[in-house]
Design a protein around this motif. Structure first.
Motif, PDB file in Angstrom:
ATOM      1  N   LYS A  79      -8.160   7.839   8.771  1.00  0.00           N
ATOM      2  CA  LYS A  79      -7.311   6.751   9.238  1.00  0.00           C
ATOM      3  C   LYS A  79      -7.840   5.451   8.634  1.00  0.00           C
ATOM      4  N   MET A  80      -6.982   4.823   7.863  1.00  0.00           N
ATOM      5  CA  MET A  80      -7.401   3.591   7.186  1.00  0.00           C
ATOM      6  C   MET A  80      -6.182   2.732   6.928  1.00  0.00           C
ATOM      7  N   SER A  81      -6.418   1.529   6.473  1.00  0.00           N
ATOM      8  CA  SER A  81      -5.313   0.621   6.164  1.00  0.00           C
ATOM      9  C   SER A  81      -4.559   1.123   4.934  1.00  0.00           C
ATOM     10  N   ALA A 105      -5.906   3.168   1.647  1.00  0.00           N
ATOM     11  CA  ALA A 105      -5.315   4.473   1.349  1.00  0.00           C
ATOM     12  C   ALA A 105      -4.730   4.492  -0.056  1.00  0.00           C
ATOM     13  N   LYS A 106      -4.048   3.412  -0.424  1.00  0.00           N
ATOM     14  CA  LYS A 106      -3.473   3.322  -1.760  1.00  0.00           C
ATOM     15  C   LYS A 106      -4.563   3.417  -2.828  1.00  0.00           C
ATOM     16  N   ALA A 124       3.718  11.763   2.363  1.00  0.00           N
ATOM     17  CA  ALA A 124       3.520  12.170   3.765  1.00  0.00           C
ATOM     18  C   ALA A 124       2.710  11.119   4.511  1.00  0.00           C
ATOM     19  N   TRP A 125       1.714  10.554   3.841  1.00  0.00           N
ATOM     20  CA  TRP A 125       0.898   9.512   4.490  1.00  0.00           C
ATOM     21  C   TRP A 125       1.763   8.306   4.830  1.00  0.00           C
ATOM     22  N   VAL A 126       2.627   7.895   3.880  1.00  0.00           N
ATOM     23  CA  VAL A 126       3.490   6.728   4.106  1.00  0.00           C
ATOM     24  C   VAL A 126       4.459   6.992   5.266  1.00  0.00           C
TER      25      VAL A 126
END
Length: 399
Positions: free
Chosen positions: A356-358, A362-363, A391-393
């Motif tokens: 879990k990160m900003s 993540a990008k 999926a993350w987005v």
């Protein structure tokens, strides 16, 4: 300071031959010779066709003085003086012309000589500004313009060493310390470092110790300690190196840079057990806020000079306590990428992107993962990374 075994360097030409400043006219008047180009004035006898009118006049001493234009000895003297004056004027004009030509020739030679000297100076300046000084005069000329440039001073010392002028190299180093302002600390440190290297390589224990004490009192002590310790390491004098590190720790116990330098030196020697004990001493001495960076550095040293498995264990232990330290994750990835184990790299990337990160962080990791897939030419992995990113987005948007 590197010693050039080749010896000395070529000496540059310092000047050109000067013109003697003499004209052609002056060069050809020796020995009573007539100047070149002067018109000969005919003698009186030659002008009269071989007859000397003065002989007649000398015989007639008792005769009355003849008036102007009077026939004397069958020759009319009217206008002769005028003709003689005209001839003299012409001769003087020609002489002046020859002198003028000689002067112009001399000026032309001087101008050419000046241009040649100017071209030589430009060539020398271009040679010097390219950093290829070869002689003491070259360095002296450059130092006039940049007296605080430590690189010039150190190279100048190197020139003297290449000529086996050890004492001269020392003198130049001392002169540099007198010349470079006290405010230019980095430039002065470079000179101190060169002098310490010189004494380490060519001096004895006493000369090095004396210089070391001077440097500690006049320069940044921490930098001097680390430099001398590294010099001992390069020379293989590990006991001397350890004594310098210990002295630095005694003076700067809470200075992380000293502990890290000592750890790295210990790893380079292959003393992994000693390195582990040293790590524990560093953890005890340093504040807790610096533990993560210290241990992370230890993990890097294990990857590079020790055991990769031990390195992974170190990083995993740090990340278990500090899972949000993105900088540690990034360094860990760098180590795995450098090692080149594809399965280990993929496993680590999958661990990172599941955190879990900003979105910004993540990008960053998704781009690194996709770049890795592209670098190895794995289109299936690239498609997998893109799907994971989508999926993350979607999950982040839904939340």
């Amino acid at each position: 300071v590197a010693v050039d075994a080749e010896g000395g360097e070529d000496v540059l030409v310092s000047g050109m031959d000067q013109s003697d400043g003499e004209s052609d006219l002056d060069d050809k008047t020796d020995g009573g010779k007539k100047p070149v180009g002067r018109r000969s004035v005919p003698s009186l006898v030659e002008a009269l066709g071989g007859e000397d009118p003065l002989a007649k006049l000398r015989d007639d001493d008792d005769d009355d003085e003849e008036g102007p234009g009077l026939d004397a000895g069958g020759f009319d003297w009217s206008g002769f003086d005028g003709a003689d004056r005209v001839g003299s004027v012409r001769q003087e004009q020609e002489e002046d012309k020859e002198v003028d030509v000689g002067r112009r020739g001399r000026q032309a030679r001087e101008k050419t000589s000046y241009r040649e000297r100017e071209a030589l100076m430009r060539e020398q300046e271009a040679h010097l500004t390219s950093g290829e000084a070869r002689t003491a005069d070259d360095f002296e000329r450059l130092l006039l313009g940049e007296p605080a440039n430590s690189r010039l001073w150190v190279d100048y010392m190197g020139l003297q060493l290449s000529l086996a002028e050890l004492q001269r190299a020392r003198e130049i180093g001392e002169r540099a310390l007198r010349t470079i302002p006290l405010t230019a600390e980095d430039e002065r440190f470079n000179v101190w470092a060169a002098l310490l290297n010189l004494e380490k390589q060519f001096g004895d224990a006493e000369s090095l110790s004396t210089l070391f004490k001077r440097a500690l009192s006049q320069a940044n002590p921490l930098k001097i300690y680390l430099h001398v310790a590294a010099a001992h390491e390069r020379a293989g004098d590990v006991e001397l190196a350890d004594s310098v590190y210990a002295a630095a720790i005694k003076r700067e116990r809470r200075e992380r840079r000293v502990w890290l330098a000592w750890l790295e030196a210990t790893f380079h020697r292959g003393e992994h057990t000693a390195a582990k004990a040293l790590l524990q001493r560093a953890v005890d001495a340093l504040p807790q806020a610096e533990h993560v960076e210290l241990i992370s550095k230890y993990g890097q040293l294990e990857f590079k000079h020790g055991s990769i498995d031990r390195g992974r264990t170190v990083f995993d232990s740090v990340l278990a306590s500090y899972p949000k330290r993105i900088d540690v994750w990034s360094v860990y990835l760098d180590m795995e990428l450098r090692n080149g184990d594809a399965s280990a790299i993929k496993r680590l990337f999958e661990r990172v992107i599941s955190l879990k990160m900003s979105s910004k962080k993540a990008k960053f990791f998704f781009k690194r993962y996709l770049q890795y897939a592209s670098d190895i030419g794995d289109t299936v992995l690239a498609a997998h990374v893109k799907e994971k990113a989508r999926a993350w987005v979607e999950a982040a948007t839904a939340a």
